[in-house]
Design a protein around this motif. Structure first.
Motif, PDB file in Angstrom:
ATOM      1  N   ALA A  76     -74.916  27.547  10.211  1.00  0.00           N
ATOM      2  CA  ALA A  76     -74.281  28.819   9.915  1.00  0.00           C
ATOM      3  C   ALA A  76     -73.095  28.627   8.970  1.00  0.00           C
ATOM      4  CB  ALA A  76     -73.811  29.476  11.216  1.00  0.00           C
ATOM      5  N   GLY A  77     -72.340  27.530   9.181  1.00  0.00           N
ATOM      6  CA  GLY A  77     -71.207  27.250   8.309  1.00  0.00           C
ATOM      7  C   GLY A  77     -71.642  26.967   6.886  1.00  0.00           C
ATOM      8  N   THR A  78     -72.730  26.195   6.755  1.00  0.00           N
ATOM      9  CA  THR A  78     -73.266  25.884   5.434  1.00  0.00           C
ATOM     10  C   THR A  78     -73.728  27.146   4.729  1.00  0.00           C
ATOM     11  OG1 THR A  78     -73.980  23.689   6.169  1.00  0.00           O
ATOM     12  CG2 THR A  78     -75.028  24.578   4.185  1.00  0.00           C
ATOM     13  N   GLN A  79     -74.387  28.024   5.475  1.00  0.00           N
ATOM     14  CA  GLN A  79     -74.872  29.281   4.905  1.00  0.00           C
ATOM     15  C   GLN A  79     -73.710  30.151   4.433  1.00  0.00           C
ATOM     16  OE1 GLN A  79     -76.582  32.434   7.505  1.00  0.00           O
ATOM     17  NE2 GLN A  79     -78.416  32.234   6.226  1.00  0.00           N
ATOM     18  N   ALA A  80     -72.637  30.177   5.205  1.00  0.00           N
ATOM     19  CA  ALA A  80     -71.472  30.973   4.830  1.00  0.00           C
ATOM     20  C   ALA A  80     -70.842  30.452   3.543  1.00  0.00           C
ATOM     21  CB  ALA A  80     -70.446  30.968   5.955  1.00  0.00           C
ATOM     22  N   VAL A  81     -70.752  29.124   3.426  1.00  0.00           N
ATOM     23  CA  VAL A  81     -70.198  28.521   2.214  1.00  0.00           C
ATOM     24  C   VAL A  81     -71.070  28.849   1.016  1.00  0.00           C
ATOM     25  CG1 VAL A  81     -69.691  26.348   1.035  1.00  0.00           C
ATOM     26  CG2 VAL A  81     -69.003  26.656   3.414  1.00  0.00           C
ATOM     27  N   GLU A  82     -72.378  28.719   1.165  1.00  0.00           N
ATOM     28  CA  GLU A  82     -73.305  29.004   0.068  1.00  0.00           C
ATOM     29  C   GLU A  82     -73.206  30.462  -0.359  1.00  0.00           C
ATOM     30  OE1 GLU A  82     -77.057  27.806   1.597  1.00  0.00           O
ATOM     31  OE2 GLU A  82     -76.782  25.684   1.066  1.00  0.00           O
ATOM     32  N   ARG A  83     -73.062  31.354   0.599  1.00  0.00           N
ATOM     33  CA  ARG A  83     -72.952  32.772   0.265  1.00  0.00           C
ATOM     34  C   ARG A  83     -71.651  33.052  -0.477  1.00  0.00           C
ATOM     35  NH1 ARG A  83     -75.138  35.844   5.774  1.00  0.00           N
ATOM     36  NH2 ARG A  83     -77.382  35.612   5.309  1.00  0.00           N
ATOM     37  N   ALA A  84     -70.564  32.437  -0.015  1.00  0.00           N
ATOM     38  CA  ALA A  84     -69.274  32.638  -0.680  1.00  0.00           C
ATOM     39  C   ALA A  84     -69.317  32.111  -2.111  1.00  0.00           C
ATOM     40  CB  ALA A  84     -68.164  31.947   0.114  1.00  0.00           C
ATOM     41  N   MET A  85     -69.933  30.945  -2.296  1.00  0.00           N
ATOM     42  CA  MET A  85     -70.037  30.375  -3.636  1.00  0.00           C
ATOM     43  C   MET A  85     -70.924  31.232  -4.537  1.00  0.00           C
ATOM     44  SD  MET A  85     -68.060  27.749  -3.759  1.00  0.00           S
ATOM     45  CE  MET A  85     -67.002  28.755  -2.710  1.00  0.00           C
ATOM     46  N   SER A  86     -71.972  31.815  -3.952  1.00  0.00           N
ATOM     47  CA  SER A  86     -72.855  32.680  -4.745  1.00  0.00           C
ATOM     48  C   SER A  86     -72.106  33.919  -5.225  1.00  0.00           C
ATOM     49  CB  SER A  86     -74.088  33.077  -3.939  1.00  0.00           C
ATOM     50  OG  SER A  86     -73.768  34.008  -2.912  1.00  0.00           O
ATOM     51  N   LEU A  87     -71.166  34.391  -4.445  1.00  0.00           N
ATOM     52  CA  LEU A  87     -70.356  35.541  -4.859  1.00  0.00           C
ATOM     53  C   LEU A  87     -69.438  35.157  -6.021  1.00  0.00           C
ATOM     54  CD1 LEU A  87     -69.381  37.060  -1.391  1.00  0.00           C
ATOM     55  CD2 LEU A  87     -70.892  38.084  -3.101  1.00  0.00           C
ATOM     56  N   LEU A  88     -68.791  34.010  -5.920  1.00  0.00           N
ATOM     57  CA  LEU A  88     -67.902  33.571  -6.990  1.00  0.00           C
ATOM     58  C   LEU A  88     -68.675  33.326  -8.281  1.00  0.00           C
ATOM     59  CD1 LEU A  88     -65.552  31.084  -5.097  1.00  0.00           C
ATOM     60  CD2 LEU A  88     -65.064  33.437  -5.780  1.00  0.00           C
ATOM     61  N   ALA A  89     -69.911  32.828  -8.145  1.00  0.00           N
ATOM     62  CA  ALA A  89     -70.725  32.533  -9.325  1.00  0.00           C
ATOM     63  C   ALA A  89     -71.180  33.788 -10.057  1.00  0.00           C
ATOM     64  CB  ALA A  89     -71.946  31.700  -8.922  1.00  0.00           C
ATOM     65  N   CYS A  90     -71.032  34.937  -9.444  1.00  0.00           N
ATOM     66  CA  CYS A  90     -71.423  36.198 -10.090  1.00  0.00           C
ATOM     67  C   CYS A  90     -70.495  36.558 -11.241  1.00  0.00           C
ATOM     68  CB  CYS A  90     -71.424  37.341  -9.076  1.00  0.00           C
ATOM     69  SG  CYS A  90     -72.754  37.268  -7.860  1.00  0.00           S
ATOM     70  N   PHE A  91     -69.269  36.051 -11.204  1.00  0.00           N
ATOM     71  CA  PHE A  91     -68.291  36.402 -12.231  1.00  0.00           C
ATOM     72  C   PHE A  91     -68.509  35.539 -13.473  1.00  0.00           C
ATOM     73  CE2 PHE A  91     -66.428  37.558  -8.165  1.00  0.00           C
ATOM     74  CZ  PHE A  91     -65.990  38.858  -8.411  1.00  0.00           C
ATOM     75  N   THR A  92     -68.736  36.172 -14.593  1.00  0.00           N
ATOM     76  CA  THR A  92     -69.010  35.480 -15.849  1.00  0.00           C
ATOM     77  C   THR A  92     -68.137  36.063 -16.956  1.00  0.00           C
ATOM     78  OG1 THR A  92     -70.745  37.027 -16.519  1.00  0.00           O
ATOM     79  CG2 THR A  92     -71.411  35.158 -15.129  1.00  0.00           C
ATOM     80  N   ASP A  93     -68.204  35.436 -18.128  1.00  0.00           N
ATOM     81  CA  ASP A  93     -67.469  35.979 -19.271  1.00  0.00           C
ATOM     82  C   ASP A  93     -67.942  37.379 -19.612  1.00  0.00           C
ATOM     83  OD1 ASP A  93     -65.749  33.844 -19.798  1.00  0.00           O
ATOM     84  OD2 ASP A  93     -67.298  32.770 -20.883  1.00  0.00           O
ATOM     85  N   GLU A  94     -69.248  37.590 -19.463  1.00  0.00           N
ATOM     86  CA  GLU A  94     -69.815  38.902 -19.791  1.00  0.00           C
ATOM     87  C   GLU A  94     -69.496  39.945 -18.729  1.00  0.00           C
ATOM     88  OE1 GLU A  94     -71.583  36.029 -19.773  1.00  0.00           O
ATOM     89  OE2 GLU A  94     -71.460  35.749 -21.954  1.00  0.00           O
ATOM     90  N   ARG A 116     -67.139  41.638   3.825  1.00  0.00           N
ATOM     91  CA  ARG A 116     -66.413  40.717   4.703  1.00  0.00           C
ATOM     92  C   ARG A 116     -66.008  39.440   3.952  1.00  0.00           C
ATOM     93  NH1 ARG A 116     -70.088  40.292   7.995  1.00  0.00           N
ATOM     94  NH2 ARG A 116     -70.896  38.206   7.553  1.00  0.00           N
ATOM     95  N   MET A 117     -66.952  38.911   3.174  1.00  0.00           N
ATOM     96  CA  MET A 117     -66.674  37.657   2.464  1.00  0.00           C
ATOM     97  C   MET A 117     -65.690  37.856   1.318  1.00  0.00           C
ATOM     98  SD  MET A 117     -70.217  35.530   2.422  1.00  0.00           S
ATOM     99  CE  MET A 117     -70.707  34.675   3.927  1.00  0.00           C
ATOM    100  N   ILE A 118     -65.822  38.962   0.617  1.00  0.00           N
ATOM    101  CA  ILE A 118     -64.893  39.245  -0.483  1.00  0.00           C
ATOM    102  C   ILE A 118     -63.483  39.448   0.053  1.00  0.00           C
ATOM    103  CG2 ILE A 118     -64.209  41.112  -2.047  1.00  0.00           C
ATOM    104  CD1 ILE A 118     -66.027  39.177  -3.370  1.00  0.00           C
ATOM    105  N   SER A 119     -63.387  40.054   1.218  1.00  0.00           N
ATOM    106  CA  SER A 119     -62.084  40.239   1.841  1.00  0.00           C
ATOM    107  C   SER A 119     -61.429  38.893   2.138  1.00  0.00           C
ATOM    108  CB  SER A 119     -62.235  41.048   3.139  1.00  0.00           C
ATOM    109  OG  SER A 119     -60.990  41.193   3.785  1.00  0.00           O
ATOM    110  N   SER A 120     -62.224  37.937   2.636  1.00  0.00           N
ATOM    111  CA  SER A 120     -61.708  36.592   2.913  1.00  0.00           C
ATOM    112  C   SER A 120     -61.317  35.880   1.620  1.00  0.00           C
ATOM    113  CB  SER A 120     -62.756  35.764   3.661  1.00  0.00           C
ATOM    114  OG  SER A 120     -63.017  36.315   4.937  1.00  0.00           O
ATOM    115  N   LEU A 121     -62.164  36.004   0.590  1.00  0.00           N
ATOM    116  CA  LEU A 121     -61.869  35.359  -0.695  1.00  0.00           C
ATOM    117  C   LEU A 121     -60.626  35.971  -1.341  1.00  0.00           C
ATOM    118  CD1 LEU A 121     -65.511  35.079  -2.100  1.00  0.00           C
ATOM    119  CD2 LEU A 121     -64.055  33.179  -1.351  1.00  0.00           C
TER     120      LEU A 121
END
Length: 277
Positions: free
Chosen positions: A7-25, A47-52
């Motif tokens: 569950a912890g690994t999944q949470a980290v992967e989800r958080a990283m996937s959110l950060l990866a959405c932000f691009t120059d475009e 929930r995750m964006i609130s934590s980030l």
């Protein structure tokens, strides 16, 4: 314990996937856009964006409600760069070269079949309002990429195009393996590469390879700018000597033993028309 770890690994992967959405475009995004890009539910994303946000990895614009990357993300990037021996050695050299020429100076590593930019400095005659650090670029359509490709064997070059990496960015982009191999032979002969409007119209560059201690080419350095400022027809020999010397200095900093070639014995490349002109 295993379930908690999963569950912890999944949470980290989800958080990283959110950060990866932000691009120059797309540097500013709404919750709904983050949901669409990741496939995650709105409650999970909120929930995750609130934590980030609380940790400083994203910030929200109070007026628009849009999220963008925050100061903690900048801090991590700076730590990664400052931990790179290549970046630390290149920074003063690149900055000095940009000042001396008035042109842009770029440093990029060879990573995952692409260029990965570590830093860039813009001269007075080649200004940019953004940084190249962290961006990627294709090998076949850039001077630095060709300087790196020239150090690879023929099988690698053939496979590079077979994988579909050889996209045309302009009518001048080299998209055929045979044509590229002929160009790379010239690059190896003269010790540097040129690029004229192969990635973007109105731009050109001169680039040289950087060697690690064991001799392998791991990165490249380039001088770049508008066609009119580079003036390769008149300045190619002058600029190539400068970029080759700077790249050799970086190779030495990485532990490579460079055999310096006297200026008078280098090819009179300024007498040759630049490729793609």
């Amino acid at each position: 314990m295993a379930a908690e770890s999963g569950a912890g690994t999944q949470a980290v992967e989800r958080a990283m996937s959110l950060l990866a959405c932000f691009t120059d475009e797309q540097s500013e995004l709404r919750i709904t856009e983050l949901c669409a890009r990741t496939g995650l539910g709105q409650s999970t994303v909120s929930r995750m964006i609130s934590s980030l946000d609380r940790l400083g990895y994203v910030v929200q614009d109070a007026r628009t409600g849009l999220y963008s990357l925050g100061p903690s993300a900048v801090t991590l990037g700076s730590v990664a760069l400052n931990n790179s021996p290549l970046f630390c050695a290149a920074r003063p050299i690149a900055q000095s070269l940009a000042h001396a020429t008035g042109l842009g100076v770029n440093l990029a590593e060879f990573r995952d079949d692409r260029l990965f930019y570590l830093c860039n400095f813009e001269g007075a005659r080649s200004p940019k309002s953004f940084t190249m650090s962290g961006r990627t670029a294709p090998l076949h359509a850039t001077g630095m990429g060709k300087a790196i490709l020239a150090a690879q064997d023929g099988e690698y070059v053939q496979n590079y195009f077979a994988k579909g990496f050889g996209h045309a960015y302009t009518p001048h982009t080299i998209t055929e393996p045979a044509a590229m191999k002929a160009v790379l032979a010239e690059v190896r002969n003269r010790g540097y590469a040129t690029e004229v409007e192969e990635l973007a119209f109105g731009r050109a560059c001169v680039a040289a390879p950087i060697h690690a201690r064991g001799g392998q080419v791991v990165a490249a350095l380039s001088l770049s700018g508008p066609l009119s400022e580079l003036d390769l027809a008149g300045r190619q020999q002058e600029l190539s000597l400068m970029v080759v010397e700077a790249a050799d200095e970086l190779s030495v900093a990485l532990g490579f033993t460079v055999t310096f070639t006297p200026r008078s014995s280098l090819p009179l490349s300024s007498q040759e028309p630049p490729h793609g002109a």
